[in-house]
Design a protein around this motif. Structure first.
Motif, short mmCIF file in Angstrom:
data_model
loop_
_atom_site.label_atom_id
_atom_site.label_comp_id
_atom_site.label_asym_id
_atom_site.label_seq_id
_atom_site.Cartn_x
_atom_site.Cartn_y
_atom_site.Cartn_z
N VAL A 96 0.85 -1.18 0.00
CA VAL A 96 0.00 0.00 0.00
C VAL A 96 0.89 1.24 0.00
CG1 VAL A 96 -2.10 -1.01 0.94
CG2 VAL A 96 -0.27 -0.35 2.50
N GLY A 97 0.44 2.33 0.64
CA GLY A 97 1.22 3.56 0.60
C GLY A 97 0.91 4.47 1.76
N TYR A 98 1.10 5.75 1.55
CA TYR A 98 0.97 6.72 2.64
C TYR A 98 -0.45 6.86 3.16
CZ TYR A 98 5.78 8.14 1.69
OH TYR A 98 7.14 8.16 1.53
N VAL A 99 -1.46 6.55 2.34
CA VAL A 99 -2.83 6.59 2.86
C VAL A 99 -2.95 5.67 4.06
CG1 VAL A 99 -5.26 6.13 2.37
CG2 VAL A 99 -3.82 7.17 0.61
N HIS A 100 -2.44 4.46 3.91
CA HIS A 100 -2.52 3.49 5.00
C HIS A 100 -1.64 3.88 6.18
CE1 HIS A 100 -4.87 0.82 2.51
NE2 HIS A 100 -5.01 0.02 3.55
N ALA A 101 -0.46 4.38 5.92
CA ALA A 101 0.43 4.77 7.01
C ALA A 101 -0.22 5.84 7.88
CB ALA A 101 1.76 5.25 6.45
N TYR A 120 7.04 0.78 1.71
CA TYR A 120 5.97 1.01 0.75
C TYR A 120 6.51 1.66 -0.53
CZ TYR A 120 2.74 0.19 4.68
OH TYR A 120 2.05 -0.36 5.73
N PRO A 121 6.25 1.05 -1.69
CA PRO A 121 6.79 1.55 -2.97
C PRO A 121 5.92 2.67 -3.56
CG PRO A 121 5.62 -0.48 -3.36
CD PRO A 121 5.55 -0.24 -1.86
N VAL A 122 5.81 3.76 -2.84
CA VAL A 122 4.90 4.85 -3.18
C VAL A 122 5.36 5.59 -4.44
CG1 VAL A 122 4.00 5.21 -0.86
CG2 VAL A 122 6.18 6.25 -1.51
N PRO A 123 4.43 6.27 -5.13
CA PRO A 123 4.82 7.02 -6.33
C PRO A 123 5.82 8.13 -6.05
CG PRO A 123 2.44 6.74 -6.22
CD PRO A 123 2.98 6.31 -4.90
#
Length: 410
Positions: free
Chosen positions: A275-280, A379-382
């Motif tokens: 996932v990404g920063y939304v979940h964090a 997390y491999p965020v954009p």
């Protein structure tokens, strides 16, 4: 983010992306009714099972069909029904004590993501009796096989029935411990749409947007595969086509079944592509304030997607075209904005607010530190953000104090 840390994060993520084809991912065997659970347990010679659920599910009597089926098959069932919305270490330890006391041989997580996360935590503690939850935080810290684990979702959103993740809260520090290990993937999942029929509209909406968030964050990240992109795209389409129908008519079997499929496919996507920063950010809000995870994700999602800007626009544009929220010929920038606008419209239609007013200024630095520690480097965020950039996102999510909120639907 500083250049050296940025390089470390991307190198870490690249290593995991390269390793994806050889990592021991698997998908659970899926049954379509709870009456099939005794047959699954009998394969393992199970005579006593621990059922982990929450007070709401227990009060509604949703577990009775399963308990009756187990009794008819001669399988004893011990019940722990005190799981809270953000399951705590205390929940896990109390349920694990029941498991040991009664000589259970399998665990059934019955409910929303919280009950299934608690069940996974119990399994981890049974597999690793000398290792506390705090020392399982992060990636691949469980190591050992869990007892047979059956996940029975009563919502269509979390995807916990197929994921390698569990999030357990330290009730003393309010810190959430994300635990990620292949051992946590349930061996069996039950997709019985009847269990979601009585969900209140608000829970239907929030958990449905949780599934959407899983699919979107998995798709726009930098560790996707052809399989996870396909599963995420299908999940987004299913949410687009069915969530409002399920929200407006809880007895719609087609919409309910489709949303369970959406949650499952989104779970497959983010289990492998993360996932990404939304979940964090959402996890930190759940730990600090007890904010329901689906609600937090739904509110945060459009703010984070807009903040990513050009880094996420091409992938968001692909999702927009796939879901039919824009013309196939729409340029990436406009298609991405159309997708974000659709998310905001969905939130409004589902009675979900634009901002979370619970956020207190004095709590932001600590929550941002927790979000930073969870997301980076995994997390491999954009686009990579550090603690200071994450702090700014909390202010965006909190919103201007004077801005009116949309009315919640009944």
């Amino acid at each position: 983010m500083r250049l050296a840390r940025r390089a470390w994060c991307r190198a870490y993520q690249t290593a995991f992306r390269i390793a994806l084809p050889v990592l021991p991912y698997f998908e659970p065997q899926v049954a379509d009714t709870v009456e099939k659970v005794p047959e699954l347990l009998a394969k393992h010679g199970i005579t006593t099972a621990l059922l982990v659920t929450d007070p709401g599910v227990a009060r509604l009597g949703l577990t009775h069909g399963l308990e009756d089926a187990l009794a008819a098959a001669g399988i004893a069932c011990e019940v722990y029904d005190r799981t809270v919305a953000n399951p705590t270490i205390a929940n896990v330890e109390k349920a694990a004590a029941i498991y040991r006391e009664h000589g259970c041989g399998a665990i059934i997580g019955f409910g929303g993501g919280s009950a299934m996360d608690c069940a996974k935590g119990v399994g981890a503690r049974i597999a690793q009796p000398a290792k506390p939850i705090q020392k399982m935080r992060g990636l691949l810290r469980v190591h050992r096989a869990l007892p047979p684990l059956v996940a029975v979702p009563t919502t269509a959103g979390t995807g916990s029935e197929v994921t390698l993740a569990a999030v357990i809260t330290d009730e003393k520090s309010h810190y959430k411990y994300p635990i990620n290990d292949f051992a946590l993937i349930p061996r069996y999942a039950v997709h019985d749409w009847r269990l979601t029929r009585g969900l209140p509209p608000a829970i239907t909406g929030q958990t449905g947007m949780d599934a959407l968030t899983h699919a979107v964050e998995a798709y726009i990240g930098r560790s996707t595969t052809r399989h996870t992109r396909r599963m995420a795209t299908q999940a987004v389409r299913l949410v687009h086509d069915n969530l409002l129908d399920a929200y407006r008519n809880g007895g719609d079997e087609r919409a309910r079944t489709a949303m369970m499929e959406a949650a499952y496919k989104a779970g497959v996507a983010f289990t492998q592509s993360y996932v990404g920063y939304v979940h964090a950010i959402a996890h930190s809000l759940g730990g600090q304030y007890g904010t329901p995870h689906g609600l937090a994700n739904a509110v945060i999602l459009p703010h984070v997607l807009r903040a990513y800007g050009d880094a996420a626009a091409p992938r968001l544009a692909e999702l927009a075209r796939a879901a039919g929220v824009c013309a196939q010929t729409e340029p990436d920038a406009l298609a991405a904005e159309a997708f974000i606008a659709w998310v905001e419209c969905m939130n409004e239609a589902l009675g979900i607010p634009r901002h979370l007013r619970c956020i207190r200024e004095e709590d932001i630095p600590l929550m941002a530190a927790h979000a930073d520690a969870e997301a980076n480097p995994l997390y491999p965020v954009p686009a990579l953000w550090d603690k200071e950039q994450l702090e700014r996102m909390y202010h965006v999510v909190a919103g201007p104090a004077s801005e009116p909120q949309p009315a919640r639907s009944a």
